[in-house]
Design a protein around this motif. Structure first.
Motif, PDB file in Angstrom:
ATOM      1  N   ASP A 154       0.816  -1.210   0.000  1.00  0.00           N
ATOM      2  CA  ASP A 154       0.000   0.000   0.000  1.00  0.00           C
ATOM      3  C   ASP A 154       0.852   1.262   0.000  1.00  0.00           C
ATOM      4  OD1 ASP A 154      -2.457  -1.472   0.174  1.00  0.00           O
ATOM      5  OD2 ASP A 154      -1.948  -1.871   2.272  1.00  0.00           O
ATOM      6  N   GLU A 155       0.533   2.171  -0.907  1.00  0.00           N
ATOM      7  CA  GLU A 155       1.257   3.433  -1.086  1.00  0.00           C
ATOM      8  C   GLU A 155       2.711   3.225  -1.504  1.00  0.00           C
ATOM      9  OE1 GLU A 155      -0.486   5.990  -1.189  1.00  0.00           O
ATOM     10  OE2 GLU A 155      -2.200   5.690   0.125  1.00  0.00           O
ATOM     11  N   THR A 156       3.059   2.004  -1.868  1.00  0.00           N
ATOM     12  CA  THR A 156       4.397   1.702  -2.381  1.00  0.00           C
ATOM     13  C   THR A 156       4.276   1.164  -3.804  1.00  0.00           C
ATOM     14  OG1 THR A 156       5.256   1.246  -0.156  1.00  0.00           O
ATOM     15  CG2 THR A 156       6.531   0.396  -2.011  1.00  0.00           C
ATOM     16  N   LEU A 157       3.610   0.033  -3.959  1.00  0.00           N
ATOM     17  CA  LEU A 157       3.345  -0.482  -5.302  1.00  0.00           C
ATOM     18  C   LEU A 157       2.077   0.109  -5.895  1.00  0.00           C
ATOM     19  CD1 LEU A 157       4.182  -4.276  -4.784  1.00  0.00           C
ATOM     20  CD2 LEU A 157       5.550  -2.582  -6.010  1.00  0.00           C
TER      21      LEU A 157
ATOM     22  N   ARG B 276      -1.629  -9.965  -9.885  1.00  0.00           N
ATOM     23  CA  ARG B 276      -1.773  -9.090 -11.053  1.00  0.00           C
ATOM     24  C   ARG B 276      -0.450  -8.441 -11.439  1.00  0.00           C
ATOM     25  NH1 ARG B 276      -7.058  -8.533 -13.509  1.00  0.00           N
ATOM     26  NH2 ARG B 276      -8.393  -9.853 -12.188  1.00  0.00           N
ATOM     27  N   LEU B 277       0.436  -8.337 -10.468  1.00  0.00           N
ATOM     28  CA  LEU B 277       1.776  -7.793 -10.727  1.00  0.00           C
ATOM     29  C   LEU B 277       2.774  -8.905 -11.044  1.00  0.00           C
ATOM     30  CD1 LEU B 277       1.790  -5.206  -7.813  1.00  0.00           C
ATOM     31  CD2 LEU B 277       1.903  -4.624 -10.253  1.00  0.00           C
TER      32      LEU B 277
ATOM     33  N   GLU C 104      -9.341  -5.895 -10.339  1.00  0.00           N
ATOM     34  CA  GLU C 104      -9.274  -5.464 -11.740  1.00  0.00           C
ATOM     35  C   GLU C 104      -9.802  -4.043 -11.925  1.00  0.00           C
ATOM     36  OE1 GLU C 104     -10.799  -6.862 -16.184  1.00  0.00           O
ATOM     37  OE2 GLU C 104     -11.167  -8.131 -14.431  1.00  0.00           O
ATOM     38  N   ASP C 105     -10.928  -3.726 -11.283  1.00  0.00           N
ATOM     39  CA  ASP C 105     -11.586  -2.443 -11.526  1.00  0.00           C
ATOM     40  C   ASP C 105     -11.037  -1.302 -10.679  1.00  0.00           C
ATOM     41  OD1 ASP C 105     -13.223  -3.810 -13.280  1.00  0.00           O
ATOM     42  OD2 ASP C 105     -14.892  -4.007 -11.856  1.00  0.00           O
ATOM     43  N   VAL C 106     -10.630  -1.610  -9.444  1.00  0.00           N
ATOM     44  CA  VAL C 106     -10.264  -0.552  -8.502  1.00  0.00           C
ATOM     45  C   VAL C 106      -8.757  -0.459  -8.286  1.00  0.00           C
ATOM     46  CG1 VAL C 106     -10.556   0.285  -6.118  1.00  0.00           C
ATOM     47  CG2 VAL C 106     -12.492  -0.773  -7.325  1.00  0.00           C
ATOM     48  N   ILE C 107      -8.084  -1.597  -8.191  1.00  0.00           N
ATOM     49  CA  ILE C 107      -6.667  -1.589  -7.827  1.00  0.00           C
ATOM     50  C   ILE C 107      -5.744  -1.451  -9.040  1.00  0.00           C
ATOM     51  CG2 ILE C 107      -4.814  -2.829  -6.653  1.00  0.00           C
ATOM     52  CD1 ILE C 107      -6.984  -1.809  -4.768  1.00  0.00           C
TER      53      ILE C 107
ATOM     54  N   PHE D  78      -5.828 -12.442   1.561  1.00  0.00           N
ATOM     55  CA  PHE D  78      -6.643 -12.647   0.367  1.00  0.00           C
ATOM     56  C   PHE D  78      -6.598 -11.432  -0.553  1.00  0.00           C
ATOM     57  CE2 PHE D  78      -9.758 -10.688   3.225  1.00  0.00           C
ATOM     58  CZ  PHE D  78     -10.421  -9.792   2.410  1.00  0.00           C
ATOM     59  N   LEU D  79      -6.424 -10.237   0.011  1.00  0.00           N
ATOM     60  CA  LEU D  79      -6.273  -9.034  -0.812  1.00  0.00           C
ATOM     61  C   LEU D  79      -4.878  -8.948  -1.414  1.00  0.00           C
ATOM     62  CD1 LEU D  79      -7.956  -6.225   1.334  1.00  0.00           C
ATOM     63  CD2 LEU D  79      -8.759  -7.100  -0.861  1.00  0.00           C
ATOM     64  N   VAL D  80      -3.883  -9.122  -0.573  1.00  0.00           N
ATOM     65  CA  VAL D  80      -2.496  -8.939  -1.003  1.00  0.00           C
ATOM     66  C   VAL D  80      -2.128  -9.942  -2.087  1.00  0.00           C
ATOM     67  CG1 VAL D  80      -0.086  -8.880  -0.263  1.00  0.00           C
ATOM     68  CG2 VAL D  80      -1.875  -8.003   1.251  1.00  0.00           C
ATOM     69  N   SER D  81      -2.516 -11.192  -1.909  1.00  0.00           N
ATOM     70  CA  SER D  81      -2.159 -12.207  -2.893  1.00  0.00           C
ATOM     71  C   SER D  81      -2.848 -11.958  -4.224  1.00  0.00           C
ATOM     72  CB  SER D  81      -2.501 -13.604  -2.369  1.00  0.00           C
ATOM     73  OG  SER D  81      -3.868 -13.720  -2.050  1.00  0.00           O
ATOM     74  N   ALA D  82      -4.098 -11.506  -4.192  1.00  0.00           N
ATOM     75  CA  ALA D  82      -4.810 -11.218  -5.447  1.00  0.00           C
ATOM     76  C   ALA D  82      -4.176 -10.052  -6.180  1.00  0.00           C
ATOM     77  CB  ALA D  82      -6.279 -10.924  -5.148  1.00  0.00           C
ATOM     78  N   ILE D  83      -3.762  -9.024  -5.441  1.00  0.00           N
ATOM     79  CA  ILE D  83      -3.124  -7.859  -6.067  1.00  0.00           C
ATOM     80  C   ILE D  83      -1.738  -8.220  -6.577  1.00  0.00           C
ATOM     81  CG2 ILE D  83      -2.265  -5.524  -5.661  1.00  0.00           C
ATOM     82  CD1 ILE D  83      -4.533  -5.319  -3.493  1.00  0.00           C
ATOM     83  N   ALA D  84      -0.966  -8.923  -5.758  1.00  0.00           N
ATOM     84  CA  ALA D  84       0.387  -9.308  -6.173  1.00  0.00           C
ATOM     85  C   ALA D  84       0.348 -10.171  -7.422  1.00  0.00           C
ATOM     86  CB  ALA D  84       1.086 -10.044  -5.029  1.00  0.00           C
TER      87      ALA D  84
END
Length: 217
Positions: A9-12, A124-125, A82-85, A116-122
């Motif tokens: 958060d606020e880094t990537l 995508r990266l 997908e839509d927000v992050i 569950f949030l961090v893994s889904a976002i990571a």
């Protein structure tokens, strides 16, 4: 090959995924509108000033998940990411990730948000290795409680040391990128600390320590 560790958060990303998820839960009807957001923001302000007991934040923000299955939550997290992050991924961050991949470095995201949030976002990266706050499940449903050591402040150091032992890794030559004063315990044990869009307290510490200060957009 070295270890390249990134806060989330606020880094990537140019925002806080937990706060954005709180708003998403309101949109889904899982949480009670303005009062839920107001309390979440109050707790987040205390986090930003380094005064928050992370356990208090998690107990409150996990309450809408009590009784829900991991599959039910994952079903709505994917379109949320997908839509927000995705639109708030820092371009400079994705370039830094690409640089470390090209160097053959092993990439790890470590965050004080729910796994569950961090893994889904990571994912995508294109980052598969994650340390984050684990959630307790009882009889196949989220209980509203966390599990194990929280990846927050000194807890990040503790969880990382366990991960290093498990994966036969070391911190020799390791990088860590973070925006927050709350990550000073981890920044101070890393060979190559970098601060990204730092808060005032972290900026002052970085200037005194001679750490690189990055501005990512």
């Amino acid at each position: 090959m070295a270890l390249a560790i990134f806060d989330l958060d606020e880094t990537l990303i140019g925002g806080d995924c937990a706060s954005l998820w709180a708003r998403e839960m309101v949109k889904l009807g899982w949480a009670d509108g303005d009062s839920f957001i107001a309390r979440e923001q109050e707790l987040m302000r205390r986090y930003s000033s380094g005064e928050l007991a992370m356990e208090d934040y998690m107990v409150f923000t996990l309450s809408p998940l009590v009784g829900r299955t991991a599959e039910e939550v994952a079903h709505v997290v994917e379109p949320f990411v997908e839509d927000v992050i995705e639109p708030i991924f820092y371009s400079d961050a994705t370039r830094c990730l690409a640089k470390h991949r090209a160097a053959g470095d092993r990439i790890l995201v470590i965050s004080a948000s729910a796994h569950f949030l961090v893994s889904a976002i990571a994912s995508r990266l294109k980052v598969e290795e994650v340390l984050a706050i684990d959630l307790e499940e009882q009889h196949g449903h989220y209980s509203g409680c966390t599990r194990g050591v929280l990846t927050y402040r000194e807890g990040k150091v503790s969880r990382l040391r366990d991960w290093l032992h498990e994966h036969d890794e070391t911190l020799d030559g390791a990088y860590f990128y973070s925006d927050s004063r709350n990550d000073l315990p981890l920044l101070q044990v890393i060979d190559k600390p970098h601060v990204v869009n730092p808060d005032p307290t972290l900026r002052q510490h970085a200037q005194q320590a001679g750490w690189p200060i990055l501005s990512w957009r």
